[in-house]
Design a protein around this motif. Structure first.
Motif: not given
Length: 430
Positions: A63-71, A111-114, A366-371
């Motif tokens: 989720s962090d690497r590919l994008g939470a929305g896409r996942l 994880p994508a939701i969070l 940080p935002a980039e580690r939320q998932s």
């Protein structure tokens, strides 16, 4: 737009929670229709739980690497396809395969939701979003118990097919509102450690599941647990060094949540059906007051956090949970005079704990580690849940429901102490 994003994310959490509880009531009918013996019927639950608990950390990294929305979109569609396959399954083998696919999809979706909540909401808005998310998840858990009883009266297949329209609606919403979510590049982290942690989680979940079906001395149980223990020794130092400190506290709180009120559904279900003679649908309806108070507790958490801070709110929630579980430990068999007061107190505490532990754990991430942070807490939650069920089975096998409730109350007291220490550290730092 923010309200629509939260609606989509909450709806996804609803069907995840719904699927967790809806299948329990249907298990006897499923076993009969598909000619499954007892060990095979247990795997209708375990085939979902093992990949879900074991692959959450990998899902967080993806989720962090590919994008939470896409996942989120991909995992939602996968969950819908798996649910359709489960509802149409003509054999036990096909049903178990569908359940495993659901577990994989859930491990990617949670994880994508969070991650999306963490990235799209900040400060008080994030706390409010988590409160709504927690309240909807609690209602899904309760709805699963009740709907499982209702659907099973007609066909157990509807316990799977009900997910299909919900996932389609969520996927449509994701395509409209979530794919525009900015993908934040996290700092590089060791892939080897992620894979080792995932393998440790999978083998631990598998071993704990097999322990319930085949016993602790069976080689099929000992082998994966041994592998998990060896991998755990390699990973314990990084785990103890989780940063920031609030994430470390949130992860430990998630584990103690599952050891306390998170195990309450399991103990109360057996008590009502085996001790008090409730039918499955009656037991499901008996849970409604608890579920209503979980929702109330979740909705109140944002205000409590603003007034007292997340650590003190979490500590208070655990203390009230200990009171409610302690009441159930000494209560008699009467529902209104014995069981109901404990359900109401522990239910409200349940909602506060569930929301506050994610607010605290994600606060300084940080935002980039939320998932990844959400996946870490959720992994601790579900693996501890498997351990708790295995341990609680010992007193429950002999009908010692009071002992089981005292054990869960003790875990709640431990959770209060952990949260209090975090609160003291925050005051000193301030």
């Amino acid at each position: 737009m923010a309200s629509m994003i939260l609606a989509v994310l909450s709806a996804a959490q609803f069907f995840l929670a719904l699927d967790y509880s809806i299948v329990y009531v249907a298990l006897p009918v499923i076993a009969r229709d598909l000619h499954l013996d007892l060990p095979a019927a247990q795997w209708v639950v375990s085939a979902y739980a093992v990949p879900f608990a074991g692959l959450l950390l990998l899902g967080g990294r993806l989720s962090d690497r590919l994008g939470a929305g896409r996942l989120f979109l991909a995992a939602t569609l996968l969950f819908g396809v798996a649910s359709l396959a489960g509802g149409l399954a003509g054999s036990g083998t096909l049903l178990l395969a569908a359940r495993a696919l659901q577990g994989l999809a859930a491990a990617l979706l949670q994880p994508a939701i969070l991650g999306l909540i963490g990235a799209r909401f900040e400060g008080p808005a994030r706390t409010r979003a988590l409160s709504v998310w927690g309240a909807v998840g609690a209602s899904g858990l309760a709805a699963g118990v009740v709907l499982g009883g209702l659907f099973t009266r007609y066909s157990w297949r509807w316990t799977f097919l009900v997910n299909v329209p919900i996932t389609l609606a969520c996927a449509t919403g994701a395509a409209i509102w979530l794919l525009s979510t900015t993908r934040l590049r996290p700092p590089p982290s060791p892939l080897g450690r992620t894979l080792l942690t995932t393998l440790a989680a999978v083998t631990a979940a598998l071993g704990l599941t097999l322990a319930g079906a085949r016993g602790w001395s069976d080689w099929a149980t000992i082998t994966p647990l041994t592998v998990a223990a060896l991998l755990g020794l390699l990973l314990i130092r990084p785990a103890l060094g989780l940063r920031p400190a609030s994430l470390r506290t949130g992860t430990l709180a998630a584990a103690l949540y599952m050891a306390s009120v998170g195990s309450e559904f399991y103990v109360v279900t057996l008590m009502l059906q085996n001790r008090d003679g409730y039918a499955p649908l009656q037991a499901g309806l008996a849970f409604l007051p608890l579920a209503a108070l979980v929702t109330v507790g979740s909705s109140l958490t944002s205000g409590l956090v603003r007034r007292f801070g997340p650590a003190r709110t979490l500590a208070g929630g655990f203390l009230f949970a200990a009171l409610g579980l302690g009441w159930l430990a000494v209560a008699g068999p009467g529902y209104f005079s014995g069981v109901l007061p404990g359900l109401l107190v522990s239910g409200a505490a349940h909602g506060v704990i569930y929301t506050a532990m994610f607010v605290l754990g994600a606060r300084d991430v940080p935002a980039e580690r939320q998932s990844s942070a959400g996946a870490t807490m959720t992994t601790a939650q579900y693996l501890t849940g498997a351990v708790s069920v295995a341990l609680l089975t010992l007193p429950l096998h002999g009908g010692a429901y009071g002992t089981a409730f005292w054990l869960t109350a003790g875990a709640a007291v431990a959770g209060a102490l952990v949260a209090s220490q975090r609160g003291q550290a925050s005051l000193q730092a301030g």
